[in-house]
Design a protein around this motif. Structure first.
Motif, short mmCIF file in Angstrom:
data_model
loop_
_atom_site.label_atom_id
_atom_site.label_comp_id
_atom_site.label_asym_id
_atom_site.label_seq_id
_atom_site.Cartn_x
_atom_site.Cartn_y
_atom_site.Cartn_z
N GLU A 113 0.82 -1.22 0.00
CA GLU A 113 0.00 0.00 0.00
C GLU A 113 0.85 1.27 0.00
OE1 GLU A 113 0.37 -1.61 4.24
OE2 GLU A 113 -0.09 -2.39 2.23
N GLU A 114 2.15 1.14 0.25
CA GLU A 114 3.03 2.30 0.24
C GLU A 114 3.61 2.60 -1.14
OE1 GLU A 114 4.89 2.24 4.77
OE2 GLU A 114 5.79 0.97 3.22
N PHE A 115 3.60 1.60 -2.01
CA PHE A 115 4.19 1.80 -3.33
C PHE A 115 3.17 2.39 -4.29
CE2 PHE A 115 4.88 0.46 -7.69
CZ PHE A 115 6.16 0.95 -7.91
N TYR A 137 3.28 4.30 -8.52
CA TYR A 137 3.99 4.92 -9.63
C TYR A 137 3.66 6.42 -9.65
CZ TYR A 137 5.03 0.29 -11.52
OH TYR A 137 5.49 -0.99 -11.70
N GLY A 138 4.56 7.19 -10.23
CA GLY A 138 4.33 8.62 -10.35
C GLY A 138 5.16 9.42 -9.36
N TRP A 139 4.67 10.63 -9.06
CA TRP A 139 5.38 11.54 -8.16
C TRP A 139 5.34 11.02 -6.73
CZ3 TRP A 139 8.25 15.00 -10.54
CH2 TRP A 139 7.87 15.48 -11.80
N GLN A 140 6.48 11.11 -6.05
CA GLN A 140 6.58 10.69 -4.66
C GLN A 140 6.53 11.91 -3.74
OE1 GLN A 140 6.65 7.24 -4.16
NE2 GLN A 140 6.36 7.33 -6.38
N GLU A 141 6.34 11.67 -2.46
CA GLU A 141 6.26 12.75 -1.49
C GLU A 141 7.59 13.52 -1.44
OE1 GLU A 141 3.63 13.63 0.00
OE2 GLU A 141 2.31 11.92 -0.43
N ARG A 142 7.51 14.80 -1.07
CA ARG A 142 8.71 15.62 -1.03
C ARG A 142 9.72 15.11 -0.01
NH1 ARG A 142 9.04 20.12 -4.25
NH2 ARG A 142 11.22 19.64 -3.80
#
Length: 327
Positions: free
Chosen positions: A232-234, A236-241
């Motif tokens: 649930e943590e993975f 695709y796309g932009w990740q948290e800063r």
């Protein structure tokens, strides 16, 4: 022809007409309501004595194979086993190992202050032998870059060294050692490449780092958090800063590169459909096209310095409002 009749014909003509009179009593076949009440609801079925005899003896089957003819489902001990196995039990051939001996390493295509730096897994055999990134014809990397707008035209693997100066794009890998496939890389070897990658990002300071493959981001996460990433943590796309890479301790003008996780472009990676891969790269491409246009406008009004081979105009920052954050 004579019209007189023979004695036999005259005898036949004198026979009486056939009739059931006196023999067939039709009154016995007339149905009456009283007979309906006296009839049983269901007549029991008569069973053949022959069938009753055959079904009652369970010790002797009805059909027995002849002892002189072997059954097609059984194989005699002297008969060699068949080379054709069922699809469910058929084993896939093991991939060939990487040839022994040192293989040529693939140099990075990188420069300071790029718009985007791609991080791949490691070079394949064809990439290593040709000396150009993503050289295998089944790899979708160059086609996805073009379809997403990251490159305005379809580039060839032989142009990989020109990406920094042409489009402000860079290429590197988390593991430099070439192999036939990624399965030959251990987690330990991949985790060891995370520190080298972080230092490389701190040195060249790209605006965004694109992780090309889920397994690469799993290694980065494992090194940073000391555990594997949960399902649930993975995403695709932009990740948290908070997951920005190449941060410099003590702050400063540059606070790290924003991370975008993309899918693997290898032809062996069939988890996602081609349209799903295009959607992932398309999201990144929208930002790259916008950021490249902004840099060109800044360069046109003289607000930035000519980066030349540096591929950029000063140290760029990614604003949260510029990227579409996945929920």
């Amino acid at each position: 022809m004579s019209e007189t009749s023979s004695p036999q014909e005259e005898a036949t003509d004198n026979l009486p007409t056939p009739t059931f009179a006196g023999r067939l009593k039709l009154s016995e076949f007339i149905f009456t309501p009283e007979q309906k009440k006296s009839m049983p609801l269901q007549q029991p079925l008569r069973k053949s004595p022959r069938l009753l005899t055959s079904t009652s003896s369970s010790s002797t089957p009805l059909l027995q194979p002849s002892p002189s003819i072997p059954s097609p489902l059984k194989r005699s001990p002297s008969e060699p086993p068949s080379s054709i196995s069922s699809p469910s039990k058929r084993k896939r051939p093991k991939p060939l190992p990487t040839p022994p001996g040192p293989l040529p390493l693939l140099p990075d295509a990188i420069a300071p202050n790029l718009i985007l730096l791609f991080v791949g897994l490691n070079p394949g055999l064809l990439t290593s032998s040709t000396g150009h990134a993503y050289a295998h014809p089944t790899n979708l990397f160059w086609r996805l870059l073009h379809s997403s707008g990251i490159t305005p035209r379809l580039c060839a693997p032989q142009e990989d060294r020109l990406l920094p100066s042409l489009f402000s794009l860079g290429l590197t890998n988390i593991v430099p050692r070439p192999t036939r496939n990624g399965a030959e890389l251990s987690k330990k070897e991949m985790d060891a490449g995370v520190a080298v990658l972080e230092e490389k990002i701190r040195k060249f300071k790209p605006e965004v780092v694109c992780i090309v493959g889920k397994s690469i981001w799993e290694s980065v996460w494992r090194v940073r958090h000391g555990r594997g990433i949960k399902k649930e943590e993975f995403r695709y796309g932009w990740q948290e800063r908070g997951e920005d890479m190449g941060k410099v301790e003590g702050g400063g003008e540059w606070n790290g590169a924003r991370v975008f996780v993309a899918c693997s472009t290898s032809g062996l990676a069939a988890t996602l459909k081609p349209r799903e891969k295009e959607e992932i790269f398309g999201e990144l491409g929208e930002w790259v096209v916008k950021r490249r246009r902004e840099r060109e406008e800044e360069k046109g009004v003289g607000s930035g310095t000519d980066g030349g081979e540096d591929g950029g105009e000063g140290i760029g920052q990614v604003d949260d409002a510029e990227v579409k954050q996945e929920s």
